[in-house]
Design an enzyme around this catalytic site. Sequence first.
Site, mmCIF file in Angstrom:
data_model
loop_
_atom_site.group_PDB
_atom_site.id
_atom_site.type_symbol
_atom_site.label_atom_id
_atom_site.label_comp_id
_atom_site.label_asym_id
_atom_site.label_seq_id
_atom_site.Cartn_x
_atom_site.Cartn_y
_atom_site.Cartn_z
ATOM 1 N N LYS A 79 9.989 1.908 0.457
ATOM 2 C CA LYS A 79 8.908 2.219 1.312
ATOM 3 C C LYS A 79 8.476 3.690 1.444
ATOM 4 O O LYS A 79 9.605 4.513 1.865
ATOM 5 C CB LYS A 79 9.246 1.545 2.816
ATOM 6 N N ASP A 89 0.734 -11.723 6.555
ATOM 7 C CA ASP A 89 1.100 -11.127 5.301
ATOM 8 C C ASP A 89 2.514 -10.306 5.709
ATOM 9 O O ASP A 89 3.210 -9.828 5.346
ATOM 10 C CB ASP A 89 0.354 -9.746 5.027
ATOM 11 N N ASN A 90 2.767 -10.664 7.252
ATOM 12 C CA ASN A 90 4.211 -10.192 7.749
ATOM 13 C C ASN A 90 5.086 -11.047 7.967
ATOM 14 O O ASN A 90 6.304 -10.865 8.355
ATOM 15 C CB ASN A 90 3.839 -9.132 9.020
ATOM 16 N N ASP A 131 9.190 -6.506 7.803
ATOM 17 C CA ASP A 131 7.979 -5.604 8.308
ATOM 18 C C ASP A 131 8.151 -5.184 9.756
ATOM 19 O O ASP A 131 7.485 -5.653 10.582
ATOM 20 C CB ASP A 131 6.681 -6.243 8.011
ATOM 21 N N ASP A 175 -2.507 6.588 2.800
ATOM 22 C CA ASP A 175 -2.090 7.697 1.987
ATOM 23 C C ASP A 175 -0.413 7.262 1.119
ATOM 24 O O ASP A 175 -0.201 8.204 0.361
ATOM 25 C CB ASP A 175 -1.793 8.838 2.688
ATOM 26 N N GLY A 176 -0.174 6.033 1.474
ATOM 27 C CA GLY A 176 0.945 5.428 0.676
ATOM 28 C C GLY A 176 2.357 6.351 0.985
ATOM 29 O O GLY A 176 3.535 5.890 0.624
ATOM 30 N N ARG A 191 14.583 -0.725 1.396
ATOM 31 C CA ARG A 191 14.599 -2.031 1.979
ATOM 32 C C ARG A 191 14.986 -2.994 1.217
ATOM 33 O O ARG A 191 14.764 -2.888 -0.068
ATOM 34 C CB ARG A 191 13.461 -2.473 2.614
ATOM 35 N N GLY A 194 0.754 -1.206 0.108
ATOM 36 C CA GLY A 194 0.051 0.075 0.078
ATOM 37 C C GLY A 194 0.754 1.350 -0.121
ATOM 38 O O GLY A 194 0.361 2.287 -0.284
ATOM 39 N N ARG A 222 4.920 -13.307 0.719
ATOM 40 C CA ARG A 222 4.717 -13.400 2.068
ATOM 41 C C ARG A 222 3.897 -14.869 2.259
ATOM 42 O O ARG A 222 3.264 -15.123 1.155
ATOM 43 C CB ARG A 222 3.997 -12.171 2.540
#
Length: 481
Positions: free
Chosen positions: A105, A243-244, A253, A117-118, A168, A84, A175
């Site tokens: 990121k 998802d992490n 993450d 908001d990204g 990163r 996101g 994932r």
Amino acid sequence: MLFNSRYPALSPKLYHQQMPLPLIGAKAGHFNQVLAEELQWSAEEQAAWVEICSGQRTFSEFPPLAMVYAGHQFGQWAGQLGDGRGLLIAQILDKKQQTIDLHLKGAGQTPYSRMGDGRAVLRSVIREYLAGHALNALGIPSSNAVGFTSSTQGVQREKLELGAMLLRTSDCHIRLGHFEWINQYQADLLADFTQKCIEWHYPECLHAEQPILAFATQVVQRTAIMIAKWQLVGFAHGVMNTDNLNITGSTLDFGPYGFMERFRPNWINNHSDYQGRYTYQQQPSIGHWNLWIWLNNLMPLIPEGYEKEQWKEDLTACLSHYEPIFLEHYRLGLCQKMGLPDFHQESFDCGMLFLRILQSEQLDYTQSFIRLQNKEYQLLLDDCLDRRQFEQFLQQYQSIREHQDQAALDQAMQQANPRYILRNHMAQRAIELAERNDFSEVDRLFSLLSQPFTKQPVVERAEDLGPLPNDVPEVMVSCSS
């Protein structure tokens, strides 16, 4: 850089290609030159690191993309998720010829941003930058970062904060949640996607009688080892959603993570975790649960000639490796931290007794092991209200060590017990200075955490070595980033 672009070869249903949206007034934060050299960045690329780490410069060899995946968050199905606010901007070869992802990121909104908001804010970027660096130096598989940039652009969270970007690196951004999304929304892609995961990350499994079972077993084992290593240094991830966690067993993450200070196994380091699902003591069982969820998504991949029930049993057997692998690595690691022989039948129980003392006396986890290593038994005793309990432990401890090679055990302790961890108040001080455009404390901590097992009297400060006093509120961390 030497590019090895693999992910864009997958079905375009698995990602969305787009360019990053640079922040206004991007400026240098901190650069990890040693890592850049390991990644074979040229001198010209290193000189342009601010442009690369702020989204101003991308590469024709790799069109930036946002991955789509799904997941279970706090134990509940969360549906479609995805990158996101991050973009995979390159896949390159390091000096070991291993393919490494470069993930930017804070690069702006994507189709998977949902209500976000990204963007990323400076405080969270600094925390992730230092945490990845710290875990790698501790010998724990983890993402790392080449550098981060700050900006003059404001980003709204609970208050208006400075926007930032982090470049990163990871050996894998695939994932457990990728499989959940495919199984739910694009089941026809599951077989090919799984095959690519094996080819890219577990090629040795291709030669197994059942490659998928061999692959699943490897993922289970690597995840168990990673979490055992977390437990041994007192690291609490804070948000172990499906998802992490990735498929290579490397830490990914960093949100409201924390390195435990006073030994409280039920410590909630994420104040958004109202039920205490992701406390330190829960991490091993949550890892097991996440893998169980993941293995269910491999059920459709039944090999030809297999019965469904037999396939289910064989997948379940893959998960049976988790607990013994975790316990063995944790047991061996605790014995090493204690300076006790792992073959002695009383060593592990003695280690657990020490942990119970740390818990009942609320002693600092990292500092207490250093004191034990340095044979500062009187300092430990003086911190205990129940002196008799410690004296009984010490008698057992010294009895076990008495007829052993103590020099070898002491050397093992020095390799297992970090003097320095990233305490929340240390990170917070670096953040507060950086928000005033002073990155000197980030640089000091980066240097200190580069050698966590080595005493650094010139670099260290007294507050690096222990928790805040009891009357000082601890630094609280949330998922907001």
